[in-house]
Scaffold this motif. Sequence first.
Motif, PDB file in Angstrom:
ATOM      1  N   ILE A  78       0.607  -1.186   0.053  1.00 23.66           N
ATOM      2  CA  ILE A  78      -0.046   0.145   0.099  1.00 23.66           C
ATOM      3  C   ILE A  78       0.568   1.167   0.142  1.00 23.66           C
ATOM      4  O   ILE A  78       0.457   2.269  -0.578  1.00 23.66           O
ATOM      5  CB  ILE A  78      -0.956  -0.029   1.012  1.00 23.66           C
ATOM      6  N   GLY A  79       1.974   1.305   0.675  1.00 25.13           N
ATOM      7  CA  GLY A  79       2.881   2.316   0.796  1.00 25.13           C
ATOM      8  C   GLY A  79       3.299   2.950  -0.874  1.00 25.13           C
ATOM      9  O   GLY A  79       3.434   3.800  -1.225  1.00 25.13           O
ATOM     10  N   LEU A  80       3.811   1.871  -1.267  1.00 28.12           N
ATOM     11  CA  LEU A  80       4.294   1.855  -2.929  1.00 28.12           C
ATOM     12  C   LEU A  80       3.132   2.405  -3.702  1.00 28.12           C
ATOM     13  O   LEU A  80       3.077   3.168  -4.595  1.00 28.12           O
ATOM     14  CB  LEU A  80       4.865   0.628  -3.307  1.00 28.12           C
ATOM     15  N   HIS A  81       1.973   1.831  -3.651  1.00 26.65           N
ATOM     16  CA  HIS A  81       0.667   2.234  -4.311  1.00 26.65           C
ATOM     17  C   HIS A  81       0.501   3.806  -4.159  1.00 26.65           C
ATOM     18  O   HIS A  81       0.053   4.433  -4.987  1.00 26.65           O
ATOM     19  CB  HIS A  81      -0.495   1.305  -3.968  1.00 26.65           C
ATOM     20  N   GLY A  82       0.460   4.218  -2.820  1.00 31.27           N
ATOM     21  CA  GLY A  82       0.325   5.304  -2.327  1.00 31.27           C
ATOM     22  C   GLY A  82       1.302   6.463  -3.087  1.00 31.27           C
ATOM     23  O   GLY A  82       1.156   7.461  -3.357  1.00 31.27           O
ATOM     24  N   ALA A  83       2.547   5.907  -3.055  1.00 31.31           N
ATOM     25  CA  ALA A  83       3.680   6.740  -3.496  1.00 31.31           C
ATOM     26  C   ALA A  83       3.666   6.895  -5.136  1.00 31.31           C
ATOM     27  O   ALA A  83       4.032   7.961  -5.727  1.00 31.31           O
ATOM     28  CB  ALA A  83       5.013   6.116  -3.333  1.00 31.31           C
ATOM     29  N   ILE A 123       8.159  10.479  -0.788  1.00 35.83           N
ATOM     30  CA  ILE A 123       8.514   9.932   0.364  1.00 35.83           C
ATOM     31  C   ILE A 123       7.082   9.979   1.408  1.00 35.83           C
ATOM     32  O   ILE A 123       6.569   9.102   2.236  1.00 35.83           O
ATOM     33  CB  ILE A 123       9.483  10.634   1.147  1.00 35.83           C
ATOM     34  N   ALA A 124       6.544  11.189   1.522  1.00 37.02           N
ATOM     35  CA  ALA A 124       5.645  11.652   2.419  1.00 37.02           C
ATOM     36  C   ALA A 124       4.328  10.825   1.978  1.00 37.02           C
ATOM     37  O   ALA A 124       3.799  10.183   2.808  1.00 37.02           O
ATOM     38  CB  ALA A 124       5.278  13.271   2.291  1.00 37.02           C
ATOM     39  N   TYR A 125       3.882  10.678   0.645  1.00 37.99           N
ATOM     40  CA  TYR A 125       2.980   9.788   0.308  1.00 37.99           C
ATOM     41  C   TYR A 125       3.115   8.417   0.685  1.00 37.99           C
ATOM     42  O   TYR A 125       2.098   7.754   1.089  1.00 37.99           O
ATOM     43  CB  TYR A 125       2.682  10.005  -1.098  1.00 37.99           C
ATOM     44  N   TYR A 126       4.251   7.978   0.708  1.00 39.57           N
ATOM     45  CA  TYR A 126       4.677   6.513   0.650  1.00 39.57           C
ATOM     46  C   TYR A 126       4.130   6.361   2.284  1.00 39.57           C
ATOM     47  O   TYR A 126       3.643   5.397   2.676  1.00 39.57           O
ATOM     48  CB  TYR A 126       6.078   6.209   0.624  1.00 39.57           C
ATOM     49  N   LEU A 127       4.806   7.246   2.964  1.00 40.44           N
ATOM     50  CA  LEU A 127       4.689   7.111   4.568  1.00 40.44           C
ATOM     51  C   LEU A 127       3.249   7.103   5.097  1.00 40.44           C
ATOM     52  O   LEU A 127       2.654   6.501   5.925  1.00 40.44           O
ATOM     53  CB  LEU A 127       5.620   7.855   5.505  1.00 40.44           C
ATOM     54  N   VAL A 128       2.397   8.382   4.438  1.00 39.14           N
ATOM     55  CA  VAL A 128       0.949   8.394   4.825  1.00 39.14           C
ATOM     56  C   VAL A 128       0.304   7.304   4.611  1.00 39.14           C
ATOM     57  O   VAL A 128      -0.666   6.694   5.268  1.00 39.14           O
ATOM     58  CB  VAL A 128       0.512   9.800   4.107  1.00 39.14           C
TER      59      VAL A 128
END
Length: 137
Positions: free
Chosen positions: A74-79, A117-122
């Motif tokens: 999901i982190g990669l998907h969000g990034a 990076i921020a999108y990945y973490l969020v």
Amino acid sequence: MNRHAYLRAYMAGITVPTIFLLVVAAGFCVLRYVYNIPIPIERVIVFPMAVVPNLWGLWNLLFIASHERTHLPIGLHGALLPVLLGPLGFLLTRVLDFPIPHVVAQALPIGAVIALIAYYLVWKYLVHSLNEVLGLE
């Protein structure tokens, strides 16, 4: 709890950017109307306030719908979402003839990396936890 999984995914996706944008809008109003700082952002504020939360919701819906096949974290998907949002925001500034300050244009490469990076973490921590609470993952 399999009822309306896509609706729950959409709602989980829009939660984080909606809360964030409310805080940003409140800060903007304080700066603009209390301290009289001339920030001509009214023309482009509609994009983040209307489009971004909806895209987050649809992006989370897409994650839930495709996770069985892709197994993408999901982190990669969000990034990947800023790859879509960045050009849309740039297009909006051009359509509305909103001037981009030279300093902002120079900081774009660093800002793009920070956004990824921020999108990945969020997405990894906040959106994922909302999906778990709603029984989507």
